[in-house]
Write a protein that holds these residues in place. Structure first.
Motif, PDB file in Angstrom:
ATOM      1  N   LEU A 253      45.330  50.340  74.423  1.00  0.00           N
ATOM      2  CA  LEU A 253      44.703  50.501  73.110  1.00  0.00           C
ATOM      3  C   LEU A 253      44.666  51.966  72.698  1.00  0.00           C
ATOM      4  O   LEU A 253      44.903  52.300  71.533  1.00  0.00           O
ATOM      5  CB  LEU A 253      43.291  49.910  73.146  1.00  0.00           C
ATOM      6  CG  LEU A 253      42.407  50.162  71.911  1.00  0.00           C
ATOM      7  CD1 LEU A 253      43.039  49.540  70.674  1.00  0.00           C
ATOM      8  CD2 LEU A 253      40.995  49.627  72.142  1.00  0.00           C
ATOM      9  N   PHE A 254      44.383  52.866  73.684  1.00  0.00           N
ATOM     10  CA  PHE A 254      44.271  54.288  73.359  1.00  0.00           C
ATOM     11  C   PHE A 254      45.598  55.018  73.481  1.00  0.00           C
ATOM     12  O   PHE A 254      45.849  55.972  72.742  1.00  0.00           O
ATOM     13  CB  PHE A 254      43.224  54.936  74.296  1.00  0.00           C
ATOM     14  CG  PHE A 254      41.843  54.383  74.100  1.00  0.00           C
ATOM     15  CD1 PHE A 254      41.020  54.850  73.091  1.00  0.00           C
ATOM     16  CD2 PHE A 254      41.359  53.372  74.922  1.00  0.00           C
ATOM     17  CE1 PHE A 254      39.744  54.348  72.919  1.00  0.00           C
ATOM     18  CE2 PHE A 254      40.090  52.866  74.754  1.00  0.00           C
ATOM     19  CZ  PHE A 254      39.282  53.357  73.740  1.00  0.00           C
ATOM     20  N   ASN A 255      46.434  54.583  74.419  1.00  0.00           N
ATOM     21  CA  ASN A 255      47.690  55.308  74.645  1.00  0.00           C
ATOM     22  C   ASN A 255      48.792  54.898  73.650  1.00  0.00           C
ATOM     23  O   ASN A 255      49.521  55.746  73.135  1.00  0.00           O
ATOM     24  CB  ASN A 255      48.179  55.065  76.075  1.00  0.00           C
ATOM     25  CG  ASN A 255      47.220  55.642  77.099  1.00  0.00           C
ATOM     26  OD1 ASN A 255      46.497  56.586  76.793  1.00  0.00           O
ATOM     27  ND2 ASN A 255      47.199  55.078  78.296  1.00  0.00           N
ATOM     28  N   GLU A 256      48.925  53.559  73.392  1.00  0.00           N
ATOM     29  CA  GLU A 256      50.014  53.073  72.551  1.00  0.00           C
ATOM     30  C   GLU A 256      49.625  52.903  71.091  1.00  0.00           C
ATOM     31  O   GLU A 256      50.457  53.028  70.202  1.00  0.00           O
ATOM     32  CB  GLU A 256      50.525  51.741  73.103  1.00  0.00           C
ATOM     33  CG  GLU A 256      51.078  51.851  74.530  1.00  0.00           C
ATOM     34  CD  GLU A 256      51.571  50.521  75.042  1.00  0.00           C
ATOM     35  OE1 GLU A 256      51.580  49.563  74.236  1.00  0.00           O
ATOM     36  OE2 GLU A 256      51.945  50.436  76.228  1.00  0.00           O
ATOM     37  N   HIS A 257      48.323  52.592  70.843  1.00  0.00           N
ATOM     38  CA  HIS A 257      47.889  52.313  69.461  1.00  0.00           C
ATOM     39  C   HIS A 257      46.899  53.338  68.935  1.00  0.00           C
ATOM     40  O   HIS A 257      46.340  53.134  67.843  1.00  0.00           O
ATOM     41  CB  HIS A 257      47.270  50.914  69.398  1.00  0.00           C
ATOM     42  CG  HIS A 257      48.196  49.839  69.858  1.00  0.00           C
ATOM     43  ND1 HIS A 257      49.224  49.330  69.077  1.00  0.00           N
ATOM     44  CD2 HIS A 257      48.283  49.181  71.054  1.00  0.00           C
ATOM     45  CE1 HIS A 257      49.877  48.395  69.751  1.00  0.00           C
ATOM     46  NE2 HIS A 257      49.335  48.291  70.962  1.00  0.00           N
ATOM     47  N   ASN A 258      46.630  54.398  69.736  1.00  0.00           N
ATOM     48  CA  ASN A 258      45.745  55.488  69.281  1.00  0.00           C
ATOM     49  C   ASN A 258      44.385  54.966  68.821  1.00  0.00           C
ATOM     50  O   ASN A 258      43.804  55.452  67.836  1.00  0.00           O
ATOM     51  CB  ASN A 258      46.395  56.292  68.151  1.00  0.00           C
ATOM     52  CG  ASN A 258      47.653  57.011  68.609  1.00  0.00           C
ATOM     53  OD1 ASN A 258      47.722  57.475  69.743  1.00  0.00           O
ATOM     54  ND2 ASN A 258      48.632  57.090  67.728  1.00  0.00           N
ATOM     55  N   GLY A 259      43.873  53.948  69.512  1.00  0.00           N
ATOM     56  CA  GLY A 259      42.549  53.430  69.199  1.00  0.00           C
ATOM     57  C   GLY A 259      42.504  52.483  68.018  1.00  0.00           C
ATOM     58  O   GLY A 259      41.410  52.106  67.574  1.00  0.00           O
ATOM     59  N   ASN A 260      43.677  52.074  67.447  1.00  0.00           N
ATOM     60  CA  ASN A 260      43.707  51.147  66.301  1.00  0.00           C
ATOM     61  C   ASN A 260      43.455  49.730  66.832  1.00  0.00           C
ATOM     62  O   ASN A 260      44.347  49.074  67.380  1.00  0.00           O
ATOM     63  CB  ASN A 260      45.057  51.224  65.584  1.00  0.00           C
ATOM     64  CG  ASN A 260      45.037  50.499  64.252  1.00  0.00           C
ATOM     65  OD1 ASN A 260      44.312  49.517  64.062  1.00  0.00           O
ATOM     66  ND2 ASN A 260      45.841  51.002  63.318  1.00  0.00           N
ATOM     67  N   LEU A 261      42.211  49.254  66.693  1.00  0.00           N
ATOM     68  CA  LEU A 261      41.823  47.982  67.288  1.00  0.00           C
ATOM     69  C   LEU A 261      42.556  46.804  66.644  1.00  0.00           C
ATOM     70  O   LEU A 261      42.995  45.878  67.339  1.00  0.00           O
ATOM     71  CB  LEU A 261      40.302  47.809  67.168  1.00  0.00           C
ATOM     72  CG  LEU A 261      39.730  46.525  67.753  1.00  0.00           C
ATOM     73  CD1 LEU A 261      40.010  46.462  69.248  1.00  0.00           C
ATOM     74  CD2 LEU A 261      38.232  46.443  67.470  1.00  0.00           C
ATOM     75  N   GLN A 262      42.706  46.806  65.313  1.00  0.00           N
ATOM     76  CA  GLN A 262      43.338  45.690  64.624  1.00  0.00           C
ATOM     77  C   GLN A 262      44.803  45.544  65.040  1.00  0.00           C
ATOM     78  O   GLN A 262      45.295  44.442  65.292  1.00  0.00           O
ATOM     79  CB  GLN A 262      43.232  45.893  63.108  1.00  0.00           C
ATOM     80  CG  GLN A 262      43.710  44.683  62.305  1.00  0.00           C
ATOM     81  CD  GLN A 262      42.897  43.441  62.622  1.00  0.00           C
ATOM     82  OE1 GLN A 262      41.674  43.485  62.689  1.00  0.00           O
ATOM     83  NE2 GLN A 262      43.576  42.310  62.812  1.00  0.00           N
ATOM     84  N   GLU A 263      45.499  46.694  65.100  1.00  0.00           N
ATOM     85  CA  GLU A 263      46.907  46.663  65.512  1.00  0.00           C
ATOM     86  C   GLU A 263      47.038  46.148  66.932  1.00  0.00           C
ATOM     87  O   GLU A 263      47.937  45.376  67.270  1.00  0.00           O
ATOM     88  CB  GLU A 263      47.487  48.071  65.389  1.00  0.00           C
ATOM     89  CG  GLU A 263      48.957  48.174  65.801  1.00  0.00           C
ATOM     90  CD  GLU A 263      49.465  49.591  65.681  1.00  0.00           C
ATOM     91  OE1 GLU A 263      50.470  49.913  66.366  1.00  0.00           O
ATOM     92  OE2 GLU A 263      48.859  50.375  64.921  1.00  0.00           O
ATOM     93  N   TRP A 264      46.122  46.579  67.815  1.00  0.00           N
ATOM     94  CA  TRP A 264      46.164  46.143  69.231  1.00  0.00           C
ATOM     95  C   TRP A 264      45.884  44.641  69.340  1.00  0.00           C
ATOM     96  O   TRP A 264      46.514  43.937  70.111  1.00  0.00           O
ATOM     97  CB  TRP A 264      45.151  46.959  70.025  1.00  0.00           C
ATOM     98  CG  TRP A 264      45.070  46.590  71.474  1.00  0.00           C
ATOM     99  CD1 TRP A 264      45.903  46.965  72.461  1.00  0.00           C
ATOM    100  CD2 TRP A 264      44.074  45.764  72.078  1.00  0.00           C
ATOM    101  NE1 TRP A 264      45.516  46.435  73.651  1.00  0.00           N
ATOM    102  CE2 TRP A 264      44.385  45.674  73.437  1.00  0.00           C
ATOM    103  CE3 TRP A 264      42.968  45.070  71.597  1.00  0.00           C
ATOM    104  CZ2 TRP A 264      43.617  44.951  74.326  1.00  0.00           C
ATOM    105  CZ3 TRP A 264      42.195  44.342  72.491  1.00  0.00           C
ATOM    106  CH2 TRP A 264      42.539  44.278  73.829  1.00  0.00           C
ATOM    107  N   LEU A 265      44.917  44.121  68.509  1.00  0.00           N
ATOM    108  CA  LEU A 265      44.600  42.687  68.541  1.00  0.00           C
ATOM    109  C   LEU A 265      45.765  41.848  68.036  1.00  0.00           C
ATOM    110  O   LEU A 265      46.088  40.802  68.603  1.00  0.00           O
ATOM    111  CB  LEU A 265      43.356  42.408  67.696  1.00  0.00           C
ATOM    112  CG  LEU A 265      42.024  42.909  68.278  1.00  0.00           C
ATOM    113  CD1 LEU A 265      40.891  42.687  67.284  1.00  0.00           C
ATOM    114  CD2 LEU A 265      41.725  42.222  69.599  1.00  0.00           C
TER     115      LEU A 265
END
Length: 357
Positions: A253-265
């Motif tokens: 979540l932090f390494n690949e999506h920079n903390g973007n929760l919606q994109e990670w979900l």
């Protein structure tokens, strides 16, 4: 033709021995002078030459001689004594430096100490007894002065070791023109009225026992604190469990999506669902369920056998009555030990038999 003034130092050691010195480099550069003195008064003086000189780089810079009276006359001359370069008349009693006090005694009474010494035979009223002391915790000496020959001071801590030293001084200007004091008497060490060799010896057996007891108590206290710390950690873990750091649990979540929760979900919904199905535990199956399932399977097998026979018979009739388009190549797997009619023939079918049409 002599000098009116030169820098001289005059000391009368306890009215027993005289020492007179001068600055030979400043007053008589590159010249070795001679010294004469006399204690006689009047016109008929007998000058005595110095027999014991003080030297400064092989030049005469002073003289030692015996004190023979209260009035002194000195004369500094050239090397052979034929020409007088400097002369002076003085009172020898005004340059007395007393000797150190003799037979010094210390009297202790609670926190008060009184120091006394022998009284000189001559001019004791001109002398003052000076006491200096300090503990091992003091950086500077404390001083107390009193008339000869006793001095007292109070306020001493019985738990501390003190260093003491005393000396005699001459009154100025009543008795001396120069402030001269004796050398210090040998330093002594005292603690609560007890004479010690040094203040390093003030650790008595009682104090050693106190030190051992304090060390034991310190160790015991540390042990108790350690036990309490362990118990407190257990209580803290049970009451306030540690909160995991989401940085490590959801590293992508932090390494690949920079903390973007919606994109990670959005990316991980199908992964989470698949993971849940793969790791979902099977429900417990009872023995009754197993027997019921076996019964269903047997019924299904019997139905399949009947269906297979019906298909075979139907297919056989179709092969006899229909045209060539109805005859296609097929692979049938009949039930085991089944009689299948084919073109007027009854064929026994088992698990390993197949028919090509």
């Amino acid at each position: 033709g002599g000098k009116d003034y030169i820098n001289t130092t005059i000391i009368n050691f306890n009215n027993e021995k005289m020492e007179i010195s001068w600055a030979t480099r400043e007053s008589f550069p590159n010249e070795n002078v001679s010294f004469f003195y006399t204690f006689d008064e009047g016109k008929h003086k007998v000058w005595k030459p110095c027999t014991t000189y003080l030297l400064d780089q092989d030049y005469n810079s002073g003289c030692h001689f015996k004190t023979e009276g209260p009035t002194l006359a000195i004369s500094i001359r050239n090397s052979n004594g034929s020409e007088e370069l400097f002369s002076k008349r003085l009172k020898a009693d005004f340059y007395i430096k007393p000797s150190p006090p003799e037979n010094v005694t210390f009297f202790w009474e609670e926190d008060t100490v009184t120091v006394s010494c022998n009284k000189p035979q001559r001019n004791a009223w001109c002398l003052r007894l000076e006491l200096q002391y300090k503990s091992k915790f003091d950086k500077e000496w404390q001083s107390r002065t009193s008339k000869c020959c006793s001095v007292g001071e109070h306020g001493f801590d019985p738990r501390k070791c003190y260093s003491f030293r005393v000396r005699l001084g001459r009154l100025v200007p009543h008795c001396n023109v120069v402030h001269y004091s004796s050398d210090w008497e040998a330093e002594t060490f005292w603690m609560n009225g007890t004479l010690l060799d040094s203040c390093d010896d003030d650790i008595t057996p009682q104090s050693k026992a106190v030190i051992v007891l304090c060390c034991s108590l310190a160790v015991l206290l540390m042990f108790i604190l350690l036990i309490l710390l362990c118990k407190w950690q257990r209580i803290q873990m049970s009451v306030l469990p540690a909160i995991p750091d989401p940085k490590y649990t959801f590293s992508d979540l932090f390494n690949e999506h920079n903390g973007n929760l919606q994109e990670w979900l959005d990316k991980n919904d199908h992964v989470a669902l698949q993971t849940k199905q793969e790791y979902e535990e099977p429900e417990s199956i009872t023995e009754a369920d197993i027997q019921q399932e076996d019964g269903k399977n047997n019924d299904r097998k019997n139905s399949d056998k009947q269906g297979s026979l019906e298909k075979i018979f139907t297919f056989s009739g179709a092969a006899e009555n229909n045209d060539d388009n109805a005859a296609e190549i097929a692979c049938l797997i009949p039930a085991s030990n089944t009689m299948a009619p084919f073109s007027g023939l009854n064929i026994l079918m088992n698990d390993d038999t197949y028919v090509m049409l």
